[in-house]
Scaffold this active site. Structure first.
Site, mmCIF file in Angstrom:
data_model
loop_
_atom_site.group_PDB
_atom_site.id
_atom_site.type_symbol
_atom_site.label_atom_id
_atom_site.label_comp_id
_atom_site.label_asym_id
_atom_site.label_seq_id
_atom_site.Cartn_x
_atom_site.Cartn_y
_atom_site.Cartn_z
ATOM 1 N N LYS A 30 -59.274 -15.043 23.510
ATOM 2 C CA LYS A 30 -58.398 -13.873 23.327
ATOM 3 C C LYS A 30 -56.923 -14.245 23.443
ATOM 4 O O LYS A 30 -56.090 -13.738 22.704
ATOM 5 C CB LYS A 30 -58.704 -12.787 24.389
ATOM 6 C CG LYS A 30 -60.083 -12.168 24.306
ATOM 7 C CD LYS A 30 -60.286 -11.106 25.363
ATOM 8 C CE LYS A 30 -60.118 -11.606 26.784
ATOM 9 N NZ LYS A 30 -61.069 -12.630 27.199
ATOM 10 N N LYS A 56 -50.207 -8.294 28.871
ATOM 11 C CA LYS A 56 -51.457 -8.663 29.543
ATOM 12 C C LYS A 56 -51.524 -7.756 30.783
ATOM 13 O O LYS A 56 -50.820 -7.995 31.772
ATOM 14 C CB LYS A 56 -51.416 -10.152 29.944
ATOM 15 C CG LYS A 56 -52.615 -10.626 30.754
ATOM 16 C CD LYS A 56 -53.813 -10.985 29.912
ATOM 17 C CE LYS A 56 -55.025 -11.340 30.777
ATOM 18 N NZ LYS A 56 -56.184 -11.784 30.021
ATOM 19 N N GLY A 134 -61.431 -10.748 30.109
ATOM 20 C CA GLY A 134 -62.869 -10.873 29.853
ATOM 21 C C GLY A 134 -63.283 -9.972 28.695
ATOM 22 O O GLY A 134 -62.506 -9.747 27.763
ATOM 23 N N ASN A 191 -64.177 -17.536 16.611
ATOM 24 C CA ASN A 191 -63.359 -18.652 17.087
ATOM 25 C C ASN A 191 -64.228 -19.886 17.315
ATOM 26 O O ASN A 191 -65.095 -19.883 18.183
ATOM 27 C CB ASN A 191 -62.657 -18.234 18.387
ATOM 28 C CG ASN A 191 -61.754 -19.330 18.922
ATOM 29 O OD1 ASN A 191 -61.443 -20.298 18.226
ATOM 30 N ND2 ASN A 191 -61.340 -19.179 20.165
HETATM 31 N N1 LIG Z 1 -59.193 -22.266 18.483
HETATM 32 C C1 LIG Z 1 -58.832 -22.908 19.572
HETATM 33 N N2 LIG Z 1 -58.132 -24.047 19.526
HETATM 34 C C2 LIG Z 1 -57.779 -24.714 20.649
HETATM 35 N N3 LIG Z 1 -58.085 -24.310 21.906
HETATM 36 C C3 LIG Z 1 -58.779 -23.171 22.016
HETATM 37 C C4 LIG Z 1 -59.176 -22.407 20.877
HETATM 38 N N4 LIG Z 1 -59.846 -21.327 21.305
HETATM 39 C C5 LIG Z 1 -59.865 -21.409 22.633
HETATM 40 N N5 LIG Z 1 -59.239 -22.503 23.076
HETATM 41 C C6 LIG Z 1 -59.109 -22.934 24.480
HETATM 42 O O1 LIG Z 1 -60.276 -22.484 25.166
HETATM 43 C C7 LIG Z 1 -59.932 -21.979 26.436
HETATM 44 C C8 LIG Z 1 -60.397 -20.529 26.560
HETATM 45 O O2 LIG Z 1 -59.669 -19.733 25.643
HETATM 46 P P1 LIG Z 1 -58.790 -18.493 26.121
HETATM 47 O O3 LIG Z 1 -58.132 -18.799 27.419
HETATM 48 O O4 LIG Z 1 -57.913 -18.108 24.987
HETATM 49 O O5 LIG Z 1 -59.944 -17.416 26.370
HETATM 50 P P2 LIG Z 1 -59.787 -15.892 26.806
HETATM 51 O O6 LIG Z 1 -60.773 -15.130 26.018
HETATM 52 O O7 LIG Z 1 -58.377 -15.527 26.657
HETATM 53 O O8 LIG Z 1 -60.211 -15.862 28.345
HETATM 54 P P3 LIG Z 1 -59.815 -14.793 29.522
HETATM 55 O O9 LIG Z 1 -60.944 -13.834 29.621
HETATM 56 O O10 LIG Z 1 -59.689 -15.662 30.728
HETATM 57 O O11 LIG Z 1 -58.533 -14.138 29.163
HETATM 58 C C9 LIG Z 1 -58.427 -22.161 26.596
HETATM 59 O O12 LIG Z 1 -58.181 -23.386 27.255
HETATM 60 C C10 LIG Z 1 -57.931 -22.244 25.169
HETATM 61 O O13 LIG Z 1 -56.738 -22.965 25.032
HETATM 62 C C1 LIG Z 2 -61.168 -15.176 35.534
HETATM 63 C C2 LIG Z 2 -61.309 -15.039 34.025
HETATM 64 N N1 LIG Z 2 -60.417 -15.958 33.393
HETATM 65 C C3 LIG Z 2 -61.079 -13.625 33.510
HETATM 66 N N2 LIG Z 2 -59.707 -13.330 33.463
HETATM 67 C C4 LIG Z 2 -61.892 -12.561 34.226
HETATM 68 C C5 LIG Z 2 -63.270 -12.548 33.649
HETATM 69 C C6 LIG Z 2 -64.185 -11.568 34.317
HETATM 70 C C7 LIG Z 2 -65.574 -11.589 33.717
HETATM 71 C C8 LIG Z 2 -66.505 -10.727 34.483
HETATM 72 C C9 LIG Z 2 -67.877 -10.661 33.822
HETATM 73 O O1 LIG Z 2 -67.970 -10.374 32.635
HETATM 74 O O2 LIG Z 2 -68.872 -10.938 34.493
HETATM 75 MG MG LIG Z 3 -57.013 -14.891 28.082
#
Ligand SMILES: Nc1ncnc2c1ncn2[C@@H]1O[C@H](COP(=O)(O)OP(=O)(O)OP(=O)(O)O)[C@@H](O)[C@H]1O
Ligand SMILES: C[C@H](N)[C@H](N)CCCCCC(=O)O
Ligand SMILES: [Mg+2]
Length: 266
Positions: A30, A56, A134, A191
């Site tokens: 995300k 955020k 999440g 993704n």
């Molecule tokens: N297409 C991509 N290219 C390079 N790195 C990626 C890509 N997609 C995800 N990542 C890497 O994977 C990891 C998880 O992705 P990201 O942090 O964006 O997830 P999120 O859905 O935002 O998680 P959260 O619930 O913690 O907000 C990160 O380290 C991110 O840099």
């Molecule tokens: C810590 C992590 N990077 C997120 N921001 C929080 C994710 C909560 C997930 C909870 C769940 O779905 O069980």
């Molecule tokens: Mg994130």
């Protein structure tokens, strides 16, 4: 925990023009998708780049300062000039759902206070991209889920999902949950780089997952982002994203306020 949120009033936000980026899980990408879309939109409206901002609402799992929180990553990858604390007023160190991480930090989170913390951002920007925490059914406060925040904001949602095996089930369930709460869904982005992605060489499902999601939900899949996207260069991130995704639904979901000088979506 750190918080720079001042007001806890129920004052409505100045406007709700924006897109809420949720996902099928934590770690699906995300943050990189939110930054990528912000980079694209800001690049497409040069001179009006301040119209697109990022929020955020609550982040957990990292401490602000080392560049690893989502707010810090969003500032860098989208090329924003805001301080990370302006993008996110609520940071909790525990790698847990926001409601639990806040409770552990001794903070009583309310959805009204979370929304109030974004008023300065909504005053500064005409369009907001909001990254959830999440997935949609993650506990945000003691009473509400992330999906309740989407409903309160009145924004359409974009669902970020893994590209590989298992994503059809997770994505259709997320769509059902959001639809049951009356949320409009603008699309799905798959993704390839999600943290727990399987290699597409070993996963024959990746070629057909987008079509299955569209067939069974009627929601457009904008495309699949490749792995290895750069978080250090907004221009490169925007270029790679434009190549990978059909962004017509993004522009339809974000009717831009008429700009000074008449500029509009190109
Ligand atoms: N297409 C991509 N290219 C390079 N790195 C990626 C890509 N997609 C995800 N990542 C890497 O994977 C990891 C998880 O992705 P990201 O942090 O964006 O997830 P999120 O859905 O935002 O998680 P959260 O619930 O913690 O907000 C990160 O380290 C991110 O840099
Ligand atoms: C810590 C992590 N990077 C997120 N921001 C929080 C994710 C909560 C997930 C909870 C769940 O779905 O069980
Ligand atoms: Mg994130």
């Amino acid at each position: 925990m750190s918080s720079n949120s001042g007001s806890t009033s129920n004052a409505p936000l100045p406007h709700q023009n924006g897109l809420f980026i949720t996902g099928t899980d934590t770690g699906v990408g995300k943050t990189i998708v939110t930054a990528a879309l912000a980079a694209v939109l800001r690049a497409e409206r040069p001179g009006l780049s301040k119209e697109v901002g990022v929020w955020k609402p609550v982040q957990s799992g990292e401490r602000m300062g080392a560049g690893r929180t989502d707010a810090e990553r969003l500032v860098q990858a989208a090329g924003l000039t805001d301080a990370p604390e302006e993008l996110c007023a609520y940071t909790f160190e525990a790698p847990l759902a926001p409601a639990v991480a806040a409770r552990l930090a001794g903070v009583r989170l309310t959805i009204e206070a979370v929304i109030a913390s974004a008023i300065p951002l909504f005053q500064r920007y005409g369009t907001m991209l909001v990254e959830g925490a999440g997935g949609a059914a993650v506990p945000l406060t003691e009473k509400e889920l992330v999906a309740d925040l989407i409903v309160k904001l009145g924004m359409p949602a974009l669902i970020v999902a893994r590209s590989g095996l298992g994503t059809v089930n997770h994505t259709l369930l997320t769509i059902d949950k959001l639809r049951s709460m009356g949320v409009t869904i603008a699309g799905v982005v798959l993704n390839d780089g999600a943290a727990t992605a399987t290699s597409s060489c070993d996963d024959p499902s990746v070629n057909g997952n987008a079509a299955l999601i569209e067939q069974y939900s009627g929601i457009p899949v904008w495309g699949t982002l490749p792995r290895g996207l750069p978080e250090h260069s907004p221009a490169q991130l925007a270029e790679r994203t434009r190549k990978a995704l059909d962004l017509s639904a993004l522009k339809a979901a974000l009717p831009m306020a008429p700009a000074a000088g008449g500029a509009d979506w190109s």
